[in-house]
Design a protein around this motif. Structure first.
Motif, PDB file in Angstrom:
ATOM      1  N   TYR A  17       0.851  -1.184   0.000  1.00 41.13           N
ATOM      2  CA  TYR A  17       0.000   0.000   0.000  1.00 41.13           C
ATOM      3  C   TYR A  17       0.886   1.233   0.000  1.00 41.13           C
ATOM      4  O   TYR A  17       2.083   1.149   0.242  1.00 41.13           O
ATOM      5  CB  TYR A  17      -0.956   0.018   1.204  1.00 41.13           C
ATOM      6  N   ASN A  18       0.286   2.368  -0.282  1.00 36.45           N
ATOM      7  CA  ASN A  18       1.017   3.634  -0.298  1.00 36.45           C
ATOM      8  C   ASN A  18       0.236   4.642   0.533  1.00 36.45           C
ATOM      9  O   ASN A  18      -0.781   5.160   0.096  1.00 36.45           O
ATOM     10  CB  ASN A  18       1.156   4.143  -1.733  1.00 36.45           C
ATOM     11  N   TRP A  19       0.716   4.880   1.719  1.00 41.19           N
ATOM     12  CA  TRP A  19       0.063   5.873   2.568  1.00 41.19           C
ATOM     13  C   TRP A  19       1.060   6.566   3.467  1.00 41.19           C
ATOM     14  O   TRP A  19       2.136   6.062   3.738  1.00 41.19           O
ATOM     15  CB  TRP A  19      -1.083   5.273   3.363  1.00 41.19           C
ATOM     16  N   VAL A  20       0.663   7.754   3.906  1.00 43.52           N
ATOM     17  CA  VAL A  20       1.435   8.532   4.866  1.00 43.52           C
ATOM     18  C   VAL A  20       0.457   8.803   6.002  1.00 43.52           C
ATOM     19  O   VAL A  20      -0.527   9.498   5.822  1.00 43.52           O
ATOM     20  CB  VAL A  20       1.915   9.863   4.254  1.00 43.52           C
ATOM     21  N   GLY A  21       0.702   8.208   7.147  1.00 40.18           N
ATOM     22  CA  GLY A  21      -0.276   8.307   8.214  1.00 40.18           C
ATOM     23  C   GLY A  21      -1.425   7.348   7.943  1.00 40.18           C
ATOM     24  O   GLY A  21      -1.426   6.623   6.957  1.00 40.18           O
ATOM     25  N   HIS A  26      -2.474   7.076  -0.935  1.00 40.17           N
ATOM     26  CA  HIS A  26      -2.125   7.514  -2.278  1.00 40.17           C
ATOM     27  C   HIS A  26      -2.132   6.327  -3.234  1.00 40.17           C
ATOM     28  O   HIS A  26      -1.970   5.184  -2.817  1.00 40.17           O
ATOM     29  CB  HIS A  26      -0.726   8.149  -2.278  1.00 40.17           C
ATOM     30  N   PRO A  27      -2.253   6.593  -4.545  1.00 39.94           N
ATOM     31  CA  PRO A  27      -2.183   5.515  -5.529  1.00 39.94           C
ATOM     32  C   PRO A  27      -0.819   4.823  -5.499  1.00 39.94           C
ATOM     33  O   PRO A  27       0.220   5.469  -5.303  1.00 39.94           O
ATOM     34  CB  PRO A  27      -2.389   6.229  -6.864  1.00 39.94           C
ATOM     35  N   TYR A  49       0.130  -8.786  -1.137  1.00 38.16           N
ATOM     36  CA  TYR A  49      -1.292  -8.514  -0.916  1.00 38.16           C
ATOM     37  C   TYR A  49      -1.549  -7.022  -1.039  1.00 38.16           C
ATOM     38  O   TYR A  49      -0.857  -6.225  -0.410  1.00 38.16           O
ATOM     39  CB  TYR A  49      -1.712  -8.924   0.498  1.00 38.16           C
ATOM     40  N   LEU A  50      -2.549  -6.645  -1.819  1.00 45.00           N
ATOM     41  CA  LEU A  50      -2.957  -5.250  -1.855  1.00 45.00           C
ATOM     42  C   LEU A  50      -3.798  -4.965  -0.624  1.00 45.00           C
ATOM     43  O   LEU A  50      -4.704  -5.716  -0.290  1.00 45.00           O
ATOM     44  CB  LEU A  50      -3.784  -4.962  -3.099  1.00 45.00           C
ATOM     45  N   GLU A  51      -3.484  -3.869   0.039  1.00 43.41           N
ATOM     46  CA  GLU A  51      -4.198  -3.523   1.262  1.00 43.41           C
ATOM     47  C   GLU A  51      -4.264  -2.007   1.377  1.00 43.41           C
ATOM     48  O   GLU A  51      -3.277  -1.332   1.133  1.00 43.41           O
ATOM     49  CB  GLU A  51      -3.452  -4.098   2.454  1.00 43.41           C
ATOM     50  N   PHE A  52      -5.404  -1.490   1.689  1.00 39.39           N
ATOM     51  CA  PHE A  52      -5.633  -0.059   1.877  1.00 39.39           C
ATOM     52  C   PHE A  52      -5.541   0.695   0.556  1.00 39.39           C
ATOM     53  O   PHE A  52      -4.537   0.626  -0.129  1.00 39.39           O
ATOM     54  CB  PHE A  52      -4.651   0.556   2.879  1.00 39.39           C
TER      55      PHE A  52
END
Length: 73
Positions: A17-21, A26-27, A49-52
């Motif tokens: 996954y790609n996130w900040v916080g 994000h994509p 595994y794709l997650e979030f």
């Protein structure tokens, strides 16, 4: 990266996954090169595994799935 190198023989699965916080997602395509590097430390039997997803969007899930296919191919 150094941690991944030392753990390479023990990593079985990746949650991707790609996130900040927690809420700033994000994509996946935005970190395509970094994700290629991270996944290069897996073995042939590893699973990603794709997650979030951004906005918990089904459409974003499909876009991230396509990006992940591009990354691992």
């Amino acid at each position: 990266i150094e941690s991944l190198k030392s753990l390479k023989n023990y990593i079985v699965n990746f949650h991707v996954y790609n996130w900040v916080g927690y809420l700033d997602r994000h994509p996946l395509i935005e970190i395509k090169n970094e994700m290629k590097e991270y996944l290069s430390f897996t073995n042939i039997n590893s699973v990603a595994y794709l997650e979030f997803f951004k906005d918990d969007s089904v459409e974003q899930f499909y876009q991230d799935a396509k990006a992940l296919k591009d990354i691992i191919s």
